[in-house]
Design a protein around this motif. Structure first.
Motif, mmCIF file in Angstrom:
data_model
loop_
_atom_site.group_PDB
_atom_site.id
_atom_site.type_symbol
_atom_site.label_atom_id
_atom_site.label_comp_id
_atom_site.label_asym_id
_atom_site.label_seq_id
_atom_site.Cartn_x
_atom_site.Cartn_y
_atom_site.Cartn_z
ATOM 1 N N LEU A 90 0.839 -1.201 0.000
ATOM 2 C CA LEU A 90 0.000 0.000 0.000
ATOM 3 C C LEU A 90 0.869 1.245 0.000
ATOM 4 O O LEU A 90 1.844 1.329 0.743
ATOM 5 N N LEU A 91 0.482 2.204 -0.820
ATOM 6 C CA LEU A 91 1.130 3.505 -0.878
ATOM 7 C C LEU A 91 0.213 4.512 -0.179
ATOM 8 O O LEU A 91 -0.977 4.570 -0.465
ATOM 9 N N ILE A 92 0.775 5.281 0.742
ATOM 10 C CA ILE A 92 0.042 6.361 1.402
ATOM 11 C C ILE A 92 0.731 7.650 0.974
ATOM 12 O O ILE A 92 1.932 7.806 1.168
ATOM 13 N N LEU A 93 -0.033 8.564 0.394
ATOM 14 C CA LEU A 93 0.544 9.707 -0.296
ATOM 15 C C LEU A 93 -0.162 10.996 0.077
ATOM 16 O O LEU A 93 -1.388 11.037 0.140
ATOM 17 N N ASP A 94 0.603 12.047 0.305
ATOM 18 C CA ASP A 94 0.041 13.370 0.564
ATOM 19 C C ASP A 94 -0.155 14.082 -0.775
ATOM 20 O O ASP A 94 0.581 13.828 -1.726
ATOM 21 N N THR A 95 -1.118 14.999 -0.820
ATOM 22 C CA THR A 95 -1.344 15.763 -2.047
ATOM 23 C C THR A 95 -0.293 16.846 -2.250
ATOM 24 O O THR A 95 -0.133 17.348 -3.351
ATOM 25 N N VAL A 118 -0.089 -1.484 -6.849
ATOM 26 C CA VAL A 118 0.215 -0.545 -5.768
ATOM 27 C C VAL A 118 -1.035 0.282 -5.456
ATOM 28 O O VAL A 118 -1.236 1.346 -6.020
ATOM 29 N N PRO A 119 -1.895 -0.224 -4.574
ATOM 30 C CA PRO A 119 -3.062 0.586 -4.190
ATOM 31 C C PRO A 119 -2.597 1.837 -3.445
ATOM 32 O O PRO A 119 -1.548 1.824 -2.790
ATOM 33 N N ALA A 120 -3.375 2.919 -3.565
ATOM 34 C CA ALA A 120 -2.957 4.197 -2.976
ATOM 35 C C ALA A 120 -4.065 4.820 -2.126
ATOM 36 O O ALA A 120 -5.225 4.875 -2.534
ATOM 37 N N LEU A 121 -3.646 5.298 -0.958
ATOM 38 C CA LEU A 121 -4.501 6.083 -0.062
ATOM 39 C C LEU A 121 -3.918 7.487 -0.049
ATOM 40 O O LEU A 121 -2.725 7.658 0.206
ATOM 41 N N VAL A 122 -4.755 8.488 -0.344
ATOM 42 C CA VAL A 122 -4.288 9.871 -0.413
ATOM 43 C C VAL A 122 -4.685 10.625 0.846
ATOM 44 O O VAL A 122 -5.832 10.549 1.294
ATOM 45 N N PHE A 123 -3.709 11.346 1.431
ATOM 46 C CA PHE A 123 -3.923 12.256 2.558
ATOM 47 C C PHE A 123 -4.058 13.672 2.005
ATOM 48 O O PHE A 123 -3.290 14.054 1.115
ATOM 49 N N SER A 124 -4.977 14.460 2.566
ATOM 50 C CA SER A 124 -5.056 15.859 2.163
ATOM 51 C C SER A 124 -5.742 16.699 3.229
ATOM 52 O O SER A 124 -6.647 16.230 3.918
ATOM 53 N N LEU A 125 -5.311 17.947 3.339
ATOM 54 C CA LEU A 125 -5.990 18.917 4.195
ATOM 55 C C LEU A 125 -7.264 19.439 3.530
ATOM 56 O O LEU A 125 -8.122 20.002 4.181
ATOM 57 N N ASP A 126 -7.372 19.251 2.224
ATOM 58 C CA ASP A 126 -8.472 19.799 1.432
ATOM 59 C C ASP A 126 -9.672 18.845 1.416
ATOM 60 O O ASP A 126 -9.607 17.775 0.824
ATOM 61 N N PRO A 127 -10.793 19.242 2.047
ATOM 62 C CA PRO A 127 -11.966 18.370 2.076
ATOM 63 C C PRO A 127 -12.916 18.568 0.884
ATOM 64 O O PRO A 127 -13.974 17.950 0.830
ATOM 65 N N VAL A 157 -6.773 1.506 5.763
ATOM 66 C CA VAL A 157 -5.596 0.699 5.425
ATOM 67 C C VAL A 157 -5.982 -0.771 5.340
ATOM 68 O O VAL A 157 -5.633 -1.459 4.382
ATOM 69 N N GLN A 158 -6.727 -1.264 6.316
ATOM 70 C CA GLN A 158 -7.121 -2.671 6.304
ATOM 71 C C GLN A 158 -7.985 -2.995 5.089
ATOM 72 O O GLN A 158 -7.847 -4.053 4.488
ATOM 73 N N ARG A 159 -8.852 -2.067 4.701
ATOM 74 C CA ARG A 159 -9.730 -2.292 3.561
ATOM 75 C C ARG A 159 -8.955 -2.312 2.240
ATOM 76 O O ARG A 159 -9.288 -3.061 1.328
ATOM 77 N N LEU A 160 -7.909 -1.493 2.156
ATOM 78 C CA LEU A 160 -7.164 -1.382 0.910
ATOM 79 C C LEU A 160 -6.113 -2.466 0.697
ATOM 80 O O LEU A 160 -5.670 -2.680 -0.425
ATOM 81 N N LEU A 161 -5.695 -3.108 1.765
ATOM 82 C CA LEU A 161 -4.652 -4.118 1.621
ATOM 83 C C LEU A 161 -5.172 -5.364 0.910
ATOM 84 O O LEU A 161 -6.302 -5.776 1.122
ATOM 85 N N PRO A 162 -4.317 -5.957 0.101
ATOM 86 C CA PRO A 162 -4.695 -7.239 -0.513
ATOM 87 C C PRO A 162 -5.001 -8.252 0.596
ATOM 88 O O PRO A 162 -4.454 -8.160 1.689
ATOM 89 N N SER A 163 -5.855 -9.194 0.314
ATOM 90 C CA SER A 163 -6.297 -10.148 1.340
ATOM 91 C C SER A 163 -5.133 -10.909 1.979
ATOM 92 O O SER A 163 -5.188 -11.258 3.144
ATOM 93 N N HIS A 164 -4.034 -11.135 1.239
ATOM 94 C CA HIS A 164 -2.891 -11.854 1.811
ATOM 95 C C HIS A 164 -2.135 -11.029 2.828
ATOM 96 O O HIS A 164 -1.341 -11.569 3.594
#
Length: 168
Positions: A90-95, A118-127, A157-164
């Motif tokens: 998993l990639l966690i990335l800021d904008t 490479v699934p990605a979760l984006v962090f941002s201050l912008d809602p 994070v748990q939802r985005l991770l591959p099942s393995h």
């Protein structure tokens, strides 16, 4: 020498108290899954691209307590180098990245690494809905507004991770 030993013992005692508080169910900010996994090791490898030190430390603290192996880099160039040399779950990335827009960087990354690689979760201050839309169009699988609730981070994070890569 005795003073140093006393300081060390006091520090050790405080750490033991903190771990007990976090793991015994009395802390309202610790979920059941976090309590169950505080001392387990997870095989999931996460890469966080976060130039803001405080935000990186908060997320790292929570995710490492959950047992994830987490590496934090501060730029897209460092992240791309890591991705090319070691697979991640998993990639966690800021904008906002030092070299510019994190979403533009993610768009370019998707030319080389697809979302299922490479699934990605984006962090941002912008809602704003516009920013959320841009994140999904760039190739993100989820979006998290900062500052965030640690349990929401955990769930995403748990939802985005591959099942393995789920917590054992």
């Amino acid at each position: 020498m005795e003073a140093a030993f006393t300081r060390w013992m006091r520090c050790f005692f405080n750490i033991v108290q903190l771990v007990t508080y976090l793991s015994d169910g009395s802390c309202p900010f610790v979920s059941q899954s976090l309590r169950e996994s505080m001392f387990e090791t997870n095989q999931a490898k996460l890469l966080m691209v976060e130039p803001e030190l405080v935000l990186a430390e908060l997320a790292t603290f929570r995710l490492e307590l959950l047992g994830y192996r987490l590496e934090v880099v501060s730029s897209g160039a460092e992240a791309l180098d890591r991705l090319r040399h070691e697979p991640i779950d998993l990639l966690i990335l800021d904008t906002k990245l030092p070299e510019g827009d994190g979403l533009e960087w993610l768009t370019e990354l998707r030319l080389e690494f697809k979302a299922d690689q490479v699934p990605a979760l984006v962090f941002s201050l912008d809602p704003s809905l516009e920013m959320v839309r841009r994140a999904y169009l760039a190739g993100a699988q989820d979006y998290l507004i900062t500052p965030f609730d640690p349990t929401v981070l955990e769930e995403k994070v748990q939802r985005l991770l591959p099942s393995h890569a789920e917590i054992v």
